[in-house]
Write an enzyme that holds these catalytic residues in place. Structure first.
Site, PDB file in Angstrom:
ATOM      1  N   HIS A 119      14.748  48.641 -49.917  1.00  0.00           N
ATOM      2  CA  HIS A 119      13.835  48.182 -50.964  1.00  0.00           C
ATOM      3  C   HIS A 119      12.759  47.322 -50.342  1.00  0.00           C
ATOM      4  O   HIS A 119      13.041  46.566 -49.408  1.00  0.00           O
ATOM      5  CB  HIS A 119      14.598  47.381 -52.031  1.00  0.00           C
ATOM      6  N   ASP A 173      18.679  52.804 -57.831  1.00  0.00           N
ATOM      7  CA  ASP A 173      18.611  54.262 -58.001  1.00  0.00           C
ATOM      8  C   ASP A 173      19.823  54.983 -57.436  1.00  0.00           C
ATOM      9  O   ASP A 173      20.145  56.084 -57.861  1.00  0.00           O
ATOM     10  CB  ASP A 173      17.346  54.810 -57.335  1.00  0.00           C
ATOM     11  N   HIS A 230       9.680  55.705 -55.014  1.00  0.00           N
ATOM     12  CA  HIS A 230       9.768  54.790 -56.167  1.00  0.00           C
ATOM     13  C   HIS A 230      10.807  55.369 -57.134  1.00  0.00           C
ATOM     14  O   HIS A 230      11.950  55.581 -56.772  1.00  0.00           O
ATOM     15  CB  HIS A 230       8.353  54.676 -56.756  1.00  0.00           C
TER      16      HIS A 230
END
Ligand code: ACO
Length: 425
Positions: free
Chosen positions: A306, A364, A265
């Protein structure tokens, strides 16, 4: 919500009729709450096909790469809004008018200080603690300092706590950093905007004047906007589940921070940088790509893939554009790690394995690169994610508590031992 019906047929049983609902967007849902009285549960580990709640805050279409906050596309918010406007939108449902905005900003920027006793609290931690470990503890401990706003059934208390959390997160995050490098804490400056104040608390020291670079402040504000909310992800669902027990909001957000910490995450932005450092040289990229594809090797390309986005992550697009701009402005386009990142991105985007599994760079991947260019230490990356996500967490917590909710209590498919007797002695 319009009502339709679904029929479930189970061998040897009468067909079961289940209500269906349509949202304003997204797939219809089958309401399985009544199944228990027929003696069956649904089974969905990892929540692949389960809506855990009804919500009006954020919508994602993973196939089309769409992310909307209260109906506004993330790209438009990133181009036109600032972070506090985005917070207001998430919390209250609409963009603020000028007066509402001024009032909200004033409230947020005047709750920025933390109780002085919290400074002492820090001394109990080792200086080399991971920043997220301190965040989990200090945010949870806020409940011990702000007794005056803990009644979750009081609308005023909920409001004050929401503002306090958004206000104090940058202060606590910067304190964590200052503590790790042995510098005195910098007090917040309420005359600065939210992102500039955070940079001031991170990088100023009492010995010299610190001027916030407006390019860095704008980039930080974008990072906060792009992380502000993301529907029912693992940390937000953790906040909701914790909140469903009636736990105080500081404890709920602390639980959210803990869930965010994991490398699958929010911890991925930190893991991306560690991975790039481990790759070390462009000539090693192919070998790492091969490792990521090897089923017997647990290594994964961090910052790729994802659960929901199977086309592209719209936040990644905005973040990439911004990272390019900031790297140019800061004169860092020739950074060797950045070059590895760009080459890795290119190779992975063309590789059959990644294309076929629809594994694209996520937010990210680029946020790690941008934060590094801004001089933020790697161990603080996930803290900054938590800071931005606080708005979403608290908006979801408020939405749940404002409405009808029950304690979240999943069931299970039990495959353990059947009843047996303790051996007689
Ligand atoms: N590198 C290599 N292979 C991958 C990757 C990756 N980064 N991500 C997924 N895969 C493969 C899996 O091995 C699996 O292959 P298989 O079908 O042959 O078994 C397939 O793609 C599907 O992967 P799952 O793990 O089942 O997908 P899931 O939706 O459960 O996981 C996750 C999504 C956790 C994000 C995953 O893609 C991952 O671990 N990525 C790296 C970590 C990361 O970047 N996380 C940040 C997420 S974004 C955020 O939190 C803001």
């Amino acid at each position: 919500m319009t009502e339709k019906k679904a029929t479930l047929t189970i061998e040897g049983k009468e067909p079961i009729e289940l209500p269906m609902y349509s949202g304003t967007k997204g797939p219809d849902v089958v309401d399985v709450r009544g199944l228990l009285k027929h003696g069956v549960f649904t089974y969905d580990p990892g929540f692949m096909s389960t809506a855990s709640c009804e919500s009006q805050i954020t919508f994602i279409d993973g196939n089309k790469g769409i992310l909307l906050h209260r109906g506004y596309p993330i790209e438009e918010l990133a181009d036109n809004a600032d972070y506090l406007e985005t917070c207001y939108l998430l919390l209250y449902g609409d963009l603020p008018n000028a007066e509402q905005k001024a009032k909200f900003n004033h409230s947020i920027m005047h709750h920025t200080m933390v109780h002085q006793q919290i400074h002492t609290f820090f001394n109990g931690f080792r200086r080399d603690s991971h920043p997220m470990a301190i965040m989990v503890a200090v945010v949870g401990a806020l409940a011990a300092f702000y007794h005056d706003s803990l009644d979750i059934n009081d609308q005023n208390h909920r409001e004050i706590t929401a503002h306090r959390l958004i206000s104090k997160m940058p202060t606590i995050a910067a304190m964590v950093y200052k503590y790790s490098i042995g510098q005195p804490f910098a007090y917040p400056r309420n005359d600065l905007d939210y992102a500039s104040n955070f940079l001031h608390m991170m990088f100023s020291n009492p010995c010299e004047e610190y001027k916030v670079n407006p390019v860095m402040a704008a980039a930080m504000d974008k990072i906060f906007i792009l992380h502000a909310d993301h529907e029912q992800n693992a940390s937000t669902s953790t906040v909701r589940l914790t909140g469903s027990t009636g736990a105080n909001p500081f404890a709920c957000i602390s639980a959210g921070i803990a869930a965010l910490w994991g490398p699958a995450h929010g911890g991925a932005n930190e893991a991306v940088l560690s991975m790039l450092e481990e790759i070390g040289d462009e000539s090693n990229i192919e070998a790492f790509i091969e490792r990521a594809k090897d089923k017997n090797d647990p290594f994964r390309l961090m910052g790729f893939g994802h659960r929901v986005y199977k086309n592209y992550d719209p936040r990644a697009k905005v973040m990439k554009a911004h990272a390019d701009e900031v790297l140019k402005e800061l004169g860092q386009v020739n950074d060797p790690l950045l070059k590895i990142a760009m080459k890795l991105e290119k190779i992975a985007l063309e590789d059959e394995y990644f294309v076929q599994k629809k594994l694209y760079p996520n937010v990210d991947f680029y946020s790690g690169i941008l934060l590094r260019a801004m001089g933020i230490p790697t161990s603080m990356f996930t803290v900054i994610f938590a800071l931005g996500r606080t708005a979403g967490w608290i908006a979801h917590w408020k939405e749940m508590i404002d409405g009808d909710y029950r304690i979240g209590r999943p069931r299970q498919l039990y495959t353990g031992a059947t009843e047996r007797q303790y051996p007689k002695k």
